[in-house]
Design an enzyme around this catalytic site. Structure first.
Site, PDB file in Angstrom:
ATOM      1  N   ARG A  19     -11.477  34.932 -23.566  1.00 25.45           N
ATOM      2  CA  ARG A  19     -10.460  33.960 -23.965  1.00 25.45           C
ATOM      3  C   ARG A  19     -10.969  32.523 -24.045  1.00 25.45           C
ATOM      4  NH1 ARG A  19      -6.222  35.478 -19.601  1.00 25.45           N
ATOM      5  NH2 ARG A  19      -8.081  36.429 -18.664  1.00 25.45           N
ATOM      6  N   TYR A 366     -32.251  -6.576 -32.303  1.00 25.38           N
ATOM      7  CA  TYR A 366     -32.753  -5.221 -32.126  1.00 25.38           C
ATOM      8  C   TYR A 366     -34.095  -5.293 -31.424  1.00 25.38           C
ATOM      9  CZ  TYR A 366     -34.888  -0.746 -32.713  1.00 25.38           C
ATOM     10  OH  TYR A 366     -35.520   0.439 -32.427  1.00 25.38           O
TER      11      TYR A 366
END
Ligand code: UD1
Ligand code: CA
Length: 453
Positions: A19, A366
C-alpha cells in the site's frame, strides 16, 4: 537501563508494504531524516541491544545495503509473524527477546524500557504491548482473564462479533523469555483463517505450559502506530517532528513556530539558538549557540559555529565560522568553508570555496572554486569565472585585497596580498602584491555629440 539482564531484539521487516505504492521497500521510507527501521533499531539499541536482529524479505538487498550494525536474517517466503521470528532462531537463546516491527517507527525507548521492567517484575513468560484504540479493526484483540492477564489474542480475521467489539489491541511488540520462546516456536502451526504462522500462537503455547502472559498497556497510541501507506507516513512524521522540536525547545532552543519548522532527528542544535518559521534542517547539521536561523532557510549537512545568522538562504555541506552572517537570499552550495565574522549577503552564490575571516561579499556575486583570504572585500557583481566550458579552475584572492564591483576573475588566477582591483576589470593574469590592477577601456566623453546628431 542498567544491563544486568541481556536482551536480544528481533525486528520484523520482511513484509512487502504494497500500500505504499513505492519502489522503495517500506521500512526504508524516512521519517524526519531516518528510515523507519532505523528508528526502531535505535530504540532497541537505546535499551541496550547491541546488534538487533532484523528479519528481511521483500527488498532485502536494498535493506542490507542501507542499514548498518545489525544482524540480518532472511525470511523467504513470508509466512506470518511467527514464521518471521523462527528465522531468527539461531539468535534466540537465554537472553530475553524483544520483538518489534520495522514499520512502527514511533515506539520509544522509554516506553519499551518501562515495559521491560514490568515484564521482569512479574516474571511473565511474555508481555505484550497493548493500547486501546477507538477503531481497533484490523488488529488482534486482547482478551484478558479475571485478574487482568492475557487469556488469548484473537486476530481480526478470526474474530466473531463479540470479540470485534474489544478495543484493546495487540501492538505486535513483545518481550519473551528466550528459551521458552524458542521451544514454543517449534510447536507453531498455520491452522487459521490466513494460513499463517502466528507469533500470537506462541503466547498460547506458553500459557498452556503454565506461563503467565501479561499486557502492558500504553496510554499513548502513537507509540504503536504502524505505517502502511504514505498518508500514515506523513502522520507519523508529524508526530515524530513534534517530539523532536519539543525536545529541542526543552533544552533551550527557541522555535518561533513549531508547526512550520522541520528538523531531522539527526540534527544537533545548541541552546539559545533561535529558529524562525519556514526552516528545514537536515542530515548531519550542527548549529552552535546563539545562532539565528531563518525565516525560510534550508540547511543540510552543515556546521554553523556560534552566533551565525542565516536568513532566507540555502546552505548545503558548508562549515560557517563564528559570528558570520549569511543572506538574506544566499545560496551556499556544497564544499565551502567560511571563516569568522564574514558576511555573505544577498544574491551571493558560493561553491567549493574557502572564504576567510572578516571577508565580505555583500551582494550579487558568484564565488566558485575560490580561495579567498582574510579581510577581503568582494564588491557587488564580482564573478569568479571558474569554467571554460570544459574544465573548472581555481582562483586565489589573498588576504587584505579589495576587489571592485563587476570584476571578473578568469581562473586560474591569483590576486596577491593587499591588492586593489578596480571596478569593471576583467582579470586574466595574476596581480602582484600591493598593486592596483585596472583593466578596462578608458572612458571617452564626446562633448556636444547629442546636440550635433
Ligand atoms: C500482527 C498481529 C496482530 C497485531 C498486529 C499489529 C500476528 C498473528 N498478528 O498482525 O495481533 O494486532 O500485528 O500490527 O502476529 N512480517 C514479516 N514477515 C511475515 C509477516 C509479517 O516480517 O511473514 C512483518 C511485517 O513486515 C510487519 C509486521 O511483521 O512489520 C506485522 O505484519 P502484519 O502482516 O502487518 O501483521 P498482522 O499479521 O496483520
Ligand atoms: Ca498479515
Amino acid at each position: 537501563m542498567n544491563n544486568v539482564y541481556k536482551i536480544t531484539a528481533v525486528i520484523l521487516a520482511a513484509g512487502e508494504g504494497k500500500r505504499m505504492y513505492s519502489k522503495l521497500p517500506k521500512v526504508l521510507h524516512k521519517i524526519c531524516g531516518v528510515t523507519m527501521v532505523e528508528h526502531v533499531i535505535n530504540c532497541a539499541k537505546e535499551i541496550g541491544c547491541e546488534e538487533p536482529v532484523v528479519v528481511i524479505g521483500h527488498g532485502a538487498e536494498q535493506v542490507r545495503e542501507t542499514i548498518k550494525d545489525v544482524k540480518f536474517v532472511m525470511q523467504e517466503p513470508q509466512l506470518g509473524t511467527g514464521h518471521a521470528v523462527m528465522q531468527a532462531g539461531e539468535y534466540i537463546g537465554d537472553n530475553d527477546i524483544l520483538v518489534l516491527y520495522g514499520d512502527t517507527p514511533l515506539v520509544s525507548a522509554d516506553k519499551i524500557s518501562e515495559m521491560y521492567q514490568f515484564h521482569k517484575a512479574g516474571n511473565y513468560g511474555a508481555t505484550v504491548l497493548t493500547a486501546d484504540l477507538e477503531n481497533p479493526s484490523g488488529y488482534g484483540r486482547i482478551i484478558r482473564n479475571h485478574i487482568g492477564l492475557i487469556e488469548s489474542i484473537v486476530e481480526d480475521k478470526d474474530a466473531d462479533q463479540e470479540v470485534k467489539k474489544v478495543k484493546e489491541i495487540n501492538s505486535g511488540m513483545y518481550f519473551f523469555k528466550g528459551t521458552e520462546l524458542k521451544e514454543a516456536l517449534k510447536k507453531l502451526t498455520n491452522n487459521n483463517a490466513q494460513g499463517e504462522y502466528y507469533l500470537t500462537d506462541a503466547l498460547q503455547i506458553l500459557k498452556a505450559e503454565g506461563h503467565e502472559i501479561a499486557a502492558f498497556k500504553t496510554n499513548d497510541p502513537t507509540e504503536i502506530m504502524g505505517v502502511n501507506n504514505k498518508l500514515q507516513l506523513s502522520e507519523a512524521a508529524k508526530i515524530m517532528q513534534s517530539r523532536i522540536l519539543k525536545s529541542h525547545m526543552l533544552s533551550g532552543v527557541t522555535i518561533i513556530d513549531a508547526n512550520n519548522t522541520y528538523v531531522d532527528k539527526t540534527v544537533k542544535i545548541a541552546r539559545d539558538v533561535t529558529i524562525y518559521p519556514g526552516c528545514i534542517l537536515e542530515g548531519s547539521t550542527m548549529i552552535d549557540e546563539d545562532c539565528i536561523i531563518g525565516p525560510n532557510t534550508t540547511i543540510i549537512n552543515s556546521i554553523l559555529n556560534k552566533n551565525v545568522t542565516a536568513k532566507n538562504s540555502v546552505i548545503l555541506d558548508n562549515e560557517i565560522g563564528e559570528s558570520t552572517t549569511i543572506g538574506p537570499f544566499a545560496y551556499l552550495r556544497p564544499g565551502n568553508v567560511i571563516g569568522r565574522n564574514a558576511k555573505i549577503g544577498d544574491f551571493v552564490e558560493m561553491k567549493n570555496s574557502n572564504f576567510g575571516d572578516n571577508s565580505k561579499a555583500s551582494h550579487l556575486a558568484y564565488i566558485g572554486d575560490a580561495d579567498v583570504g582574510d579581510n577581503v572585500n568582494l564588491g557587488c557583481g564580482v564573478v569568479f569565472v571558474n569554467y571554460d566550458g570544459k574544465k573548472k579552475y581555481k582562483s586565489i584572492v589573498e588576504d587584505d585585497c579589495f576587489v571592485g564591483c563587476n570584476v571578473n576573475l578568469v581562473a586560474p588566477i591569483t590576486v596577491k596580498r593587499g591588492s586593489y582591483v578596480a571596478a569593471g576589470t576583467t582579470l586574466t593574469k595574476d596581480v602582484p602584491e600591493d598593486s592596483l590592477s585596472i583593466g578596462r577601456v578608458r572612458q571617452e566623453n564626446k562633448e556636444g555629440w547629442m546636440k550635433n546628431k
